[in-house]
Design a protein around this motif. Structure first.
Motif, PDB file in Angstrom:
ATOM      1  N   ILE A 248     -10.775  -6.437   1.304  1.00  0.00           N
ATOM      2  CA  ILE A 248     -10.424  -5.198   1.984  1.00  0.00           C
ATOM      3  C   ILE A 248      -9.560  -5.515   3.198  1.00  0.00           C
ATOM      4  O   ILE A 248      -9.992  -6.255   4.096  1.00  0.00           O
ATOM      5  CB  ILE A 248     -11.674  -4.424   2.447  1.00  0.00           C
ATOM      6  N   LEU A 249      -8.343  -4.986   3.228  1.00  0.00           N
ATOM      7  CA  LEU A 249      -7.477  -5.097   4.398  1.00  0.00           C
ATOM      8  C   LEU A 249      -7.445  -3.746   5.099  1.00  0.00           C
ATOM      9  O   LEU A 249      -7.231  -2.711   4.458  1.00  0.00           O
ATOM     10  CB  LEU A 249      -6.057  -5.517   4.004  1.00  0.00           C
ATOM     11  N   LYS A 250      -7.646  -3.764   6.413  1.00  0.00           N
ATOM     12  CA  LYS A 250      -7.706  -2.526   7.195  1.00  0.00           C
ATOM     13  C   LYS A 250      -6.619  -2.534   8.259  1.00  0.00           C
ATOM     14  O   LYS A 250      -6.391  -3.543   8.920  1.00  0.00           O
ATOM     15  CB  LYS A 250      -9.083  -2.383   7.850  1.00  0.00           C
ATOM     16  N   LEU A 251      -5.959  -1.384   8.411  1.00  0.00           N
ATOM     17  CA  LEU A 251      -4.889  -1.241   9.388  1.00  0.00           C
ATOM     18  C   LEU A 251      -5.108   0.031  10.197  1.00  0.00           C
ATOM     19  O   LEU A 251      -5.192   1.122   9.633  1.00  0.00           O
ATOM     20  CB  LEU A 251      -3.525  -1.189   8.689  1.00  0.00           C
ATOM     21  N   GLU A 252      -5.205  -0.115  11.506  1.00  0.00           N
ATOM     22  CA  GLU A 252      -5.336   1.023  12.420  1.00  0.00           C
ATOM     23  C   GLU A 252      -3.986   1.278  13.084  1.00  0.00           C
ATOM     24  O   GLU A 252      -3.352   0.354  13.589  1.00  0.00           O
ATOM     25  CB  GLU A 252      -6.387   0.737  13.497  1.00  0.00           C
ATOM     26  N   THR A 253      -3.553   2.527  13.088  1.00  0.00           N
ATOM     27  CA  THR A 253      -2.309   2.856  13.780  1.00  0.00           C
ATOM     28  C   THR A 253      -2.546   2.829  15.289  1.00  0.00           C
ATOM     29  O   THR A 253      -3.589   3.270  15.781  1.00  0.00           O
ATOM     30  CB  THR A 253      -1.782   4.232  13.359  1.00  0.00           C
ATOM     31  N   TRP A 274      -6.480   1.449   4.338  1.00  0.00           N
ATOM     32  CA  TRP A 274      -7.194   0.342   3.716  1.00  0.00           C
ATOM     33  C   TRP A 274      -6.489  -0.027   2.412  1.00  0.00           C
ATOM     34  O   TRP A 274      -6.051   0.836   1.660  1.00  0.00           O
ATOM     35  CB  TRP A 274      -8.634   0.708   3.382  1.00  0.00           C
ATOM     36  N   GLY A 275      -6.379  -1.319   2.159  1.00  0.00           N
ATOM     37  CA  GLY A 275      -5.870  -1.810   0.882  1.00  0.00           C
ATOM     38  C   GLY A 275      -6.911  -2.700   0.226  1.00  0.00           C
ATOM     39  O   GLY A 275      -7.495  -3.565   0.893  1.00  0.00           O
ATOM     40  N   LEU A 283      -3.551  -8.307  -7.294  1.00  0.00           N
ATOM     41  CA  LEU A 283      -2.843  -7.035  -7.217  1.00  0.00           C
ATOM     42  C   LEU A 283      -3.580  -6.027  -6.339  1.00  0.00           C
ATOM     43  O   LEU A 283      -4.803  -6.087  -6.178  1.00  0.00           O
ATOM     44  CB  LEU A 283      -2.661  -6.445  -8.623  1.00  0.00           C
ATOM     45  N   LEU A 284      -2.830  -5.086  -5.785  1.00  0.00           N
ATOM     46  CA  LEU A 284      -3.407  -3.958  -5.061  1.00  0.00           C
ATOM     47  C   LEU A 284      -3.914  -2.958  -6.089  1.00  0.00           C
ATOM     48  O   LEU A 284      -3.138  -2.422  -6.889  1.00  0.00           O
ATOM     49  CB  LEU A 284      -2.350  -3.293  -4.173  1.00  0.00           C
ATOM     50  N   ILE A 285      -5.206  -2.685  -6.097  1.00  0.00           N
ATOM     51  CA  ILE A 285      -5.758  -1.771  -7.105  1.00  0.00           C
ATOM     52  C   ILE A 285      -6.294  -0.486  -6.495  1.00  0.00           C
ATOM     53  O   ILE A 285      -6.571   0.464  -7.235  1.00  0.00           O
ATOM     54  CB  ILE A 285      -6.854  -2.446  -7.950  1.00  0.00           C
ATOM     55  N   GLN A 286      -6.423  -0.420  -5.170  1.00  0.00           N
ATOM     56  CA  GLN A 286      -6.826   0.827  -4.524  1.00  0.00           C
ATOM     57  C   GLN A 286      -6.236   0.879  -3.127  1.00  0.00           C
ATOM     58  O   GLN A 286      -6.157  -0.128  -2.429  1.00  0.00           O
ATOM     59  CB  GLN A 286      -8.349   0.941  -4.459  1.00  0.00           C
ATOM     60  N   PHE A 287      -5.814   2.080  -2.746  1.00  0.00           N
ATOM     61  CA  PHE A 287      -5.200   2.308  -1.443  1.00  0.00           C
ATOM     62  C   PHE A 287      -5.809   3.568  -0.847  1.00  0.00           C
ATOM     63  O   PHE A 287      -5.884   4.600  -1.522  1.00  0.00           O
ATOM     64  CB  PHE A 287      -3.681   2.450  -1.590  1.00  0.00           C
TER      65      PHE A 287
END
Length: 377
Positions: A248-253, A274-275, A283-287
């Motif tokens: 899980i990759l998380k990005l906050e603006t 989240w990716g 592969l990216l399977i959920q966004f």
């Protein structure tokens, strides 16, 4: 253009019913066979109804309360489910760099995961070879009505709307989308300086803002934009998605980005992305992304809109050496609340299928992404 596996199911030509000897008309947006089948009981009637429908968007008809309410509903679905934007600018340039110096463990782990993702998607040379893109596809959108937040919400499966879209892109800030759903068309785009979005059936002003990417790019269509977006993310753990172990990759603006993307009548309070990247395939399977928006009213009666979207990507296929997701599903939840406003919630679902993908389209230039004249005035 490179077609997806299997026979395409989009119609692109309309015969000239008024003059049999004339050339067929090229539809601006290819329409799915199911949409065409719903236009009448036989082929001749369907083409006649399509011709009437294309010519029937007169000002008098648009002013009809019933017709206008229907268009507002379709426009809401297209804005929120068919053509949502991401309030972030994506780094320009072709090569993707993964500096790990002075990074936290979560950030450096995220960069390692993105390196595996780039390899799984076809590798840096394949991505560097892509200069532009054209995509055609079809969508099916269904939605519930607005309900009180204490009620259970159920998407109305039997009332799904069917449509098609055409998407052009030259880089993350140069793109154009036309999407058609049940007779309502929404056009949106970005010329590198501003982005805009409007419905061809509406009489209200065109909405505009700073350059922003289309969310559809991050649903398996543009791997380079996806990797660049998550370069500043952190790995926060693991989760099983459809039986697949994922990072899980998380990005906050940041507050600065939220302030830049806000407007005089609304404020973005938070926006998180989240990716979910497969440990097996890379592969990216959920966004996913979640956003809280405050709409300012004149009477200090602010209304809050909380929107969460979850996209699952499927059917990855190679096109010119780049692994592209050719189908998927997005589920949307919308909550509306405020001190003087009734609390409501609504759920929507969009299913899409990519019919054709073509990279390095000749002839695309800045003029291909010009905004409508109303935006420039």
């Amino acid at each position: 253009m490179k077609q997806a596996a299997g026979k395409t199911s989009l119609r692109r030509l309309c015969p000239n019913i008024e003059n049999d000897e004339s050339l067929e008309t090229i539809l601006e947006i290819p329409i799915p066979e199911e949409m065409f089948a719903n236009m009448g009981s036989n082929v001749a009637l369907r083409w006649q109804n399509m011709l009437t429908w294309m010519k029937g968007k007169t000002p008098d008809k648009l002013a009809s309360p019933v017709f206008n309410a229907r268009l507002n509903e379709l426009r809401f679905l297209l804005y929120l489910a068919g053509s949502p934007l991401i309030p972030l600018q994506i780094q320009l340039g072709h090569s993707i760099h993964f500096p790990v110096r002075d990074s936290s463990i979560g950030a450096s782990t995220a960069k390692y995961i993105l390196q595996q993702y780039i390899a799984a998607i076809g590798g840096q040379p394949a991505l560097n070879a892509v200069q532009s893109m054209c995509v055609t596809g079809q969508v099916k959108i269904s939605a519930s009505a607005f309900h009180q937040t204490t009620e259970n919400v159920e998407v109305k499966k039997g009332t799904e709307e069917i449509g098609g879209f055409v998407l052009w892109q030259k880089d993350p800030d140069l793109w154009s989308l036309e999407i058609l759903l049940a007779g309502c068309k929404v056009c949106s785009g970005s010329n590198g300086l501003i982005s805009w979005r409007h419905s061809s059936n509406q009489q209200t002003p065109i909405s505009r803002g700073p350059p922003r990417p289309l969310r559809r790019f991050l649903q398996g269509l543009d791997p380079r934009a996806t990797a660049n977006l998550f370069l500043s993310a952190a790995c926060i753990g693991e989760k099983i998605i459809k039986g697949d172990d994922c990072f899980i990759l998380k990005l906050e603006t940041s507050p600065a980005i939220r302030e830049a993307q806000s407007g005089p009548d609304f404020e973005i309070i938070h926006h998180t992305l989240w990716g979910y990247f497969s440990q097996r395939s890379g592969l990216l399977i959920q966004f996913e992304d979640s956003r809280l928006l405050r709409m300012r009213n004149k009477d200090d009666d602010d209304v809050f809109w909380e929107t969460s979207l979850e996209s699952v990507m499927d059917d990855y296929k190679y096109v010119d050496g780049v692994n592209v997701a050719h189908s998927g599903r997005t589920r949307i939840k919308v909550f509306r609340y405020g001190e003087q406003s009734a609390n409501h919630k609504r759920e929507m679902e969009e299913r899409w299928k990519i019919e054709e993908v073509d990279f390095n389209v000749w002839g695309l230039n800045m003029e291909s992404f010009l905004p409508p004249s109303d935006v420039l005035n």
